[in-house]
Design a protein around this motif. Structure first.
Motif, PDB file in Angstrom:
ATOM      1  N   GLU A 182       0.826  -1.207   0.000  1.00 58.07           N
ATOM      2  CA  GLU A 182       0.000   0.000   0.000  1.00 58.07           C
ATOM      3  C   GLU A 182       0.859   1.255   0.000  1.00 58.07           C
ATOM      4  N   LYS A 183       1.973   1.174   0.698  1.00 56.91           N
ATOM      5  CA  LYS A 183       2.867   2.335   0.800  1.00 56.91           C
ATOM      6  C   LYS A 183       3.532   2.637  -0.536  1.00 56.91           C
ATOM      7  N   ILE A 184       3.833   1.579  -1.297  1.00 56.97           N
ATOM      8  CA  ILE A 184       4.610   1.728  -2.519  1.00 56.97           C
ATOM      9  C   ILE A 184       3.862   2.531  -3.576  1.00 56.97           C
ATOM     10  N   THR A 185       2.512   2.517  -3.474  1.00 54.10           N
ATOM     11  CA  THR A 185       1.685   3.238  -4.453  1.00 54.10           C
ATOM     12  C   THR A 185       1.382   4.665  -4.026  1.00 54.10           C
ATOM     13  N   THR A 186       1.835   5.027  -2.839  1.00 52.78           N
ATOM     14  CA  THR A 186       1.585   6.386  -2.347  1.00 52.78           C
ATOM     15  C   THR A 186       2.484   7.369  -3.078  1.00 52.78           C
ATOM     16  N   PRO A 187       1.928   8.391  -3.712  1.00 54.28           N
ATOM     17  CA  PRO A 187       2.759   9.378  -4.419  1.00 54.28           C
ATOM     18  C   PRO A 187       3.763  10.035  -3.479  1.00 54.28           C
ATOM     19  N   GLY A 188       4.948  10.226  -3.980  1.00 48.92           N
ATOM     20  CA  GLY A 188       5.974  10.914  -3.208  1.00 48.92           C
ATOM     21  C   GLY A 188       6.777  10.013  -2.295  1.00 48.92           C
ATOM     22  N   THR A 189       6.557   8.687  -2.386  1.00 49.77           N
ATOM     23  CA  THR A 189       7.333   7.760  -1.559  1.00 49.77           C
ATOM     24  C   THR A 189       8.805   7.833  -1.963  1.00 49.77           C
ATOM     25  N   VAL A 190       9.662   8.043  -0.995  1.00 48.95           N
ATOM     26  CA  VAL A 190      11.091   8.231  -1.257  1.00 48.95           C
ATOM     27  C   VAL A 190      11.862   7.014  -0.764  1.00 48.95           C
ATOM     28  N   PHE A 191      12.821   6.544  -1.602  1.00 47.64           N
ATOM     29  CA  PHE A 191      13.702   5.443  -1.219  1.00 47.64           C
ATOM     30  C   PHE A 191      15.134   5.970  -1.175  1.00 47.64           C
ATOM     31  N   SER A 213       6.062  -4.912  -9.433  1.00 50.96           N
ATOM     32  CA  SER A 213       5.554  -4.320 -10.672  1.00 50.96           C
ATOM     33  C   SER A 213       5.483  -2.799 -10.589  1.00 50.96           C
ATOM     34  N   VAL A 214       5.042  -2.284  -9.439  1.00 53.65           N
ATOM     35  CA  VAL A 214       4.961  -0.829  -9.286  1.00 53.65           C
ATOM     36  C   VAL A 214       6.349  -0.205  -9.363  1.00 53.65           C
ATOM     37  N   LEU A 215       7.300  -0.781  -8.686  1.00 52.47           N
ATOM     38  CA  LEU A 215       8.668  -0.249  -8.715  1.00 52.47           C
ATOM     39  C   LEU A 215       9.274  -0.370 -10.104  1.00 52.47           C
ATOM     40  N   GLN A 216       9.018  -1.475 -10.798  1.00 53.63           N
ATOM     41  CA  GLN A 216       9.596  -1.678 -12.122  1.00 53.63           C
ATOM     42  C   GLN A 216       8.987  -0.730 -13.153  1.00 53.63           C
ATOM     43  N   ARG A 220      12.161   2.327 -11.115  1.00 55.18           N
ATOM     44  CA  ARG A 220      13.006   2.271  -9.925  1.00 55.18           C
ATOM     45  C   ARG A 220      13.509   0.858  -9.626  1.00 55.18           C
ATOM     46  N   ALA A 221      13.113  -0.119 -10.444  1.00 58.40           N
ATOM     47  CA  ALA A 221      13.521  -1.505 -10.175  1.00 58.40           C
ATOM     48  C   ALA A 221      13.803  -2.251 -11.459  1.00 58.40           C
ATOM     49  N   ASP A 222      14.740  -3.188 -11.384  1.00 50.53           N
ATOM     50  CA  ASP A 222      14.990  -4.180 -12.429  1.00 50.53           C
ATOM     51  C   ASP A 222      14.716  -5.552 -11.831  1.00 50.53           C
TER      52      ASP A 222
END
Length: 947
Positions: A182-191, A213-216, A220-222
């Motif tokens: 749920e957090k990963i889809t929140t706009p502005g999430t910073v890693f 899938s959201v990160l890719q 932001r993800a491979d």
């Protein structure tokens, strides 16, 4: 060709160079990270910041911001929620612990799969209601109402439990995954990383799929997959089921690749591979077979990381460690060993059973001391840790022997001291285990004290050396301390049953971690630990159906249809995951040895895995460079099903000396009956002196009941001997039956032990037998006047064999009557006696027919009486069966009838002397009987291995 993690390191090096500190790598497990760092280190000449490497679980907890809770804390929190919701209807904690772990696992799975829990638990409730719907014809029973109440409340418990955890910023695994998804889809999430690389995944839960899938898709993800065309390109291959699903979903040529599938290889179908499938009986033999294969490998391979022993069955770990060859100098174990399978777990369970039963059995005790149940005491005394604790004291053996000899069902601590002859310190440290566990804090303190004592014993003289027992105790100490901390905050486990339930759950869920040099030497691991790792030589143990893959049935409250509908894992998903792990092991291996258990006694687990059958059928057809062989491993142990060689015992000097001692002491009818039944049985019992171990009789058995009835009849008839019996005398004796019966029972059992349960029933049976018998005797006296001459009469006689050997005979007749001019010898039997057992058709049966043992005994009594008394009076010898009192006295019948005249007894003597000459013939060995029916009831059939 490079292995998978080496390719991952190439990708990282080529993509990020020295900026690896900006990268996070996520793998299925922790072990792969150590090998990945090794590959990365080889690519740089100087120091460089390594990427952060996480196992997927650690990655999720890191991002969730939740504090991880273990099972014990979850149970306490959930019980508090449950009890607050249910009030007086709440079950006690010990019953709650039987179902709560399963429900907590369902909660975790539902969250991990991002299920709509309100709909999920609502549908589950509705299904259970429909199952109990009777169209208004019948009212629901109280049990049905209670059953439906459980399903109605699950959703409420879940919501309240989740809120209680949220208030403390705590969570369980599934909740952490849901939080991150749920957090990963929140706009502005910073890693803190510029790129996250997911590598080596196969089956993804809905939350994992969403995270990746959201990160890719956001760049932001491979994702790097590890696959082979052998199972990817065949729709029927369940090993590639999930990867085909991800490829179809994320790899669309028209739109361009969303997730990289560059690492798909074609090794299984093309490379040279040697696969051997070996059936082995029993776990220990599998370990020996593994050691045999290790001996065939190059010694250099044993010191590198190219060889792995993979255990599909975790129970194989300890047998394997004991069987490893000396050349396996460096070993790294990458798996946990379940604490529930260790001796320390059995000790804890035995201690709880001892103290729980002591409290239960002592509720009505007037002595003020706890009464320890004999079975619990002996189980504890036989435990290897207690034996080690009391080494050299002789206490375990002595107490066990005395408890059995004196038939002590319950023993107080003072009674145990008495058995040790009053030595105040004789119990030593064992007394610490008998200190009462009055409440939860006391029990936990006592457990800690016992751990300290055992630790001091196991560490004595072993400074600096690894001791696995101390590791067991260390893990137990963690569990106990954790229980103490949790109990202070949530005092719900207030009695021993509740505490036992908590500790047992902890023992089940705790594994003993092993540590070693991870990137050197022989690798020993479970199947799940092999993900992302590759080996040239693989030995897979325990490859049986219901282990690989696991059994289809799993503990859950959520039915299959709902699991399927809400994307929770079902058995087919687990099968596909196990298939992938199996074929991935084969993917880069050159030598692949698969072992499975063929033991017929391993119910449900002796069939080889279906993956083996697939491999045997498909691999040779797909890969001409692969050789697949099947064999059965013989560890040099004869199969239990093979007929054992016949056993013969020669009569050497020592045996003959023992025989002479028996002849001087007195040959009894039972001794000769033992020889008639089986010469080997006679040898074991009377010559070698073997005996069955004495056991405490809690309830009065048939033999003890017979003894009590015999002693009661002796006491009742002894005052009547030497005078003609009359109805008045028998009536007077009958009035004493009850008090006499009570006295006889009191000699063997306490008043408390003989006044309840089965013992009370046995007493009632004995009383009924005796009263009925006197009724029969009173009817008999109306027809035949007789005199009881003797009770428990000792009969003796000595004969000299033709060879000059003197043989003394001895026996005891229960009663001897004088009836007119005839003597009656009576033997009481409380067991079953058939008339056919008292009939001898031919005199040769004396030697040849073991089934006429009772007839032989009766004839021998008659013969002893006539010889001892030098009497020529006709004799009758018979049995009164208390199970068939209506039959009266059942006399033995010989070929000459049931009146035993002197000439009949002379004939019996001739047959008896022939039997004795055979018994004492030094040239004749003791041999086994050919009558297998005799073996089935023989105490020594375990030695002969005949049944």
């Amino acid at each position: 060709m490079a292995d998978f993690l080496e390719k991952v390191s190439d990708f990282l090096f080529n993509s990020f160079g020295k900026k690896l500190d900006e990268v996070c790598v996520v793998l299925p497990n922790r072990r792969g990270g150590l090998f990945l760092k090794k590959h990365l280190a080889s690519k740089f000449q100087g120091p460089v910041w390594a990427p952060e490497i996480y196992a997927i679980d650690d990655f999720t907890w890191e991002l969730s911001g939740l504090q991880q809770t273990d099972l014990a804390e979850q149970l306490f929190i959930f019980y508090s929620v449950y009890k607050n919701a249910e009030g007086a209807k709440a079950e006690p904690f010990d019953l709650f612990c039987k179902w709560a772990p399963t429900l907590l696992a369902d909660f975790s799975e539902a969250d991990n799969c991002l299920a709509d829990t309100e709909k999920l638990f609502g549908n589950l409730r509705d299904i259970r209601v429909i199952e109990n719907w009777s169209l208004g014809q019948d009212q629901l029973t109280d049990f049905q109402k209670q059953y439906l109440h459980f399903w109605e409340r699950i959703g409420i418990w879940y919501r309240d439990y989740k809120k209680a955890l949220s208030d403390e910023r705590k969570g369980y695994a599934g909740l952490a995954y849901r939080a991150v998804a749920e957090k990963i889809t929140t706009p502005g999430t910073v890693f803190r990383w510029k790129k996250i690389v997911f590598a080596g995944f196969n089956a993804l839960s809905p939350s994992e799929e969403k995270i990746i899938s959201v990160l890719q898709e956001s760049g932001r993800a491979d994702v790097l997959w590890d696959a082979d065309r052998y199972y990817m390109d065949q729709p029927a291959q369940e090993a590639g089921r999930f990867l085909r699903q991800w490829k179809k979903k994320y790899f669309q040529p028209a739109a361009g690749p969303k997730i990289a599938f560059d690492h798909i290889e074609d090794r299984i179908s093309t490379e040279t591979k040697k696969v051997s499938v070996t059936g082995v009986a029993r776990l220990v033999s599998q370990a020996k077979a593994a050691a045999h294969f290790l001996e065939t490998f190059d010694p250099a391979e044993m010191h590198s990381t190219s060889t792995a022993v993979v255990l599909a069955d975790e129970m194989l770990l300890l047998p394997l460690l004991h069987a490893l060859p000396d050349r396996a100098e460096t070993v790294n174990i990458t798996m946990g060993f379940p604490l529930r399978n260790t001796p320390v777990a059995e000790l804890v369970i035995s201690l709880f059973r001892l103290h729980e039963n002591a409290q239960r059995f002592s509720i009505h005790s007037r002595q003020g001391e706890l009464k320890y149940y004999h079975s619990d005491l002996i189980r504890l005394l036989c435990h290897p840790y207690v034996r080690r604790l009391l080494t050299g004291s002789g206490i375990p053996e002595k107490l066990e022997s005395e408890i059995s000899r004196l038939n002590i069902i319950f023993a107080t601590q003072s009674k145990l001291q008495t058995l040790l002859k009053g030595d105040g310190g004789a119990l030593g440290m064992f007394a610490e285990m008998l200190v009462p566990w009055t409440d939860t804090p006391t029990a936990l303190n006592r457990l800690q004290r016992i751990i300290e004592i055992l630790r001091s014993v196991f560490t004595a003289g072993t400074t600096g050396k690894f001791n696995i027992e101390t590791e067991y105790l260390f893990q137990l100490n963690i569990i106990v301390k954790r229980a103490q901390t949790l109990h202070q905050k949530w005092p719900v486990a207030t009695d021993l049953k509740s505490l036992r339930a908590l500790i047992t759950q902890q023992l089940i869920s705790t594994s003993l971690p092993f540590y070693g040099e991870p990137v050197a030497g022989l690798q020993i691991m479970g199947l799940l630990e092999t993900r992302t790792l590759d080996f040239e030589n693989v030995i897979l143990l325990g490859a049986n159906e219901n282990i690989l893959p696991g059994a289809r049935t799993q503990p859950t409250f959520i039915i299959y249809e709902l699991r399927k509908a809400f994307r929770l894992p079902v058995w087919s998903d687990r099968d596909a995951t196990a298939a992938y792990n199996f074929y991935r092991l084969l993917q880069r291996a050159k030598n692949f040895h698969i072992l499975y258990n063929t033991d017929q006694e391993a119910f449900g687990n002796r069939e080889k895995s279906r993956f083996i059958t697939q491999l045997l059928h498909e691999l040779p057809a797909r890969n001409k460079n692969a050789t697949v062989t099947e064999a059965v491993f013989d560890p040099g142990i004869p199969l239990a099903s093979a007929p054992p060689p016949p056993i013969k015992i020669p009569k050497d000097t020592i045996v003959l000396q023992k025989m002479d001692e028996l002849a001087a002491k007195g040959i009894s009818p039972s001794l000769l009956n033992s020889y008639r039944a089986c010469g080997l049985q006679f040898y074991f019992h009377y010559v070698a002196g073997l005996r069955e171990p004495e056991e405490v009789e809690e309830s009065i058995g048939a033999d003890k009941l017979g003894t009590i009835i015999h002693r009661a009849l002796e006491a009742l008839f002894k005052p009547l001997t030497g005078q003609p019996l009359t109805e008045a005398l028998l009536a007077q004796a009958k009035k004493k039956v009850e008090i006499t019966c009570e006295e006889m029972f009191a000699k063997h059992y306490s008043l408390e032990e003989s006044s309840t349960g089965k013992n009370l029933l046995a007493k009632k049976i004995a009383l009924r037998y005796l009263e009925n018998y006197f009724g029969i005797e009173m009817n008999e006296i109306k027809q035949n006047r007789f005199t009881v001459s003797e009770v428990e009469a000792k009969l003796e006689h000595t004969v000299v064999l033709p060879a000059g050997k003197s043989i003394h005979f001895a026996g005891t007749a229960d009663r001897i009557d004088q009836l007119n001019s005839m003597v009656r010898l009576i033997d009481y039997k409380t067991g079953k006696t058939e008339p056919k057992e008292l009939k001898i058709k031919e005199w040769k049966e004396i030697k040849e027919n073991p089934a006429i043992g009772k007839s032989f005994q009766l004839l021998m009594y008659a013969w002893l009486y006539s010889r001892m008394k030098k009497s020529s009076v006709p004799v009758q010898s018979g049995i009164i069966s208390f199970r068939h009192l209506a039959n009266g006295l059942m006399n033995v019948k010989t070929p000459a009838g049931e009146i035993l005249l002197p000439e009949v007894l002379d004939t019996f003597e001739e047959a008896l002397l022939e039997l004795l000459e055979e018994l004492f013939d030094s040239s004749r060995d003791f041999v086994q009987t050919e009558e297998l029916e005799t073996c089935r009831i023989c105490a020594f059939n375990g030695i002969c291995r005949r049944d």
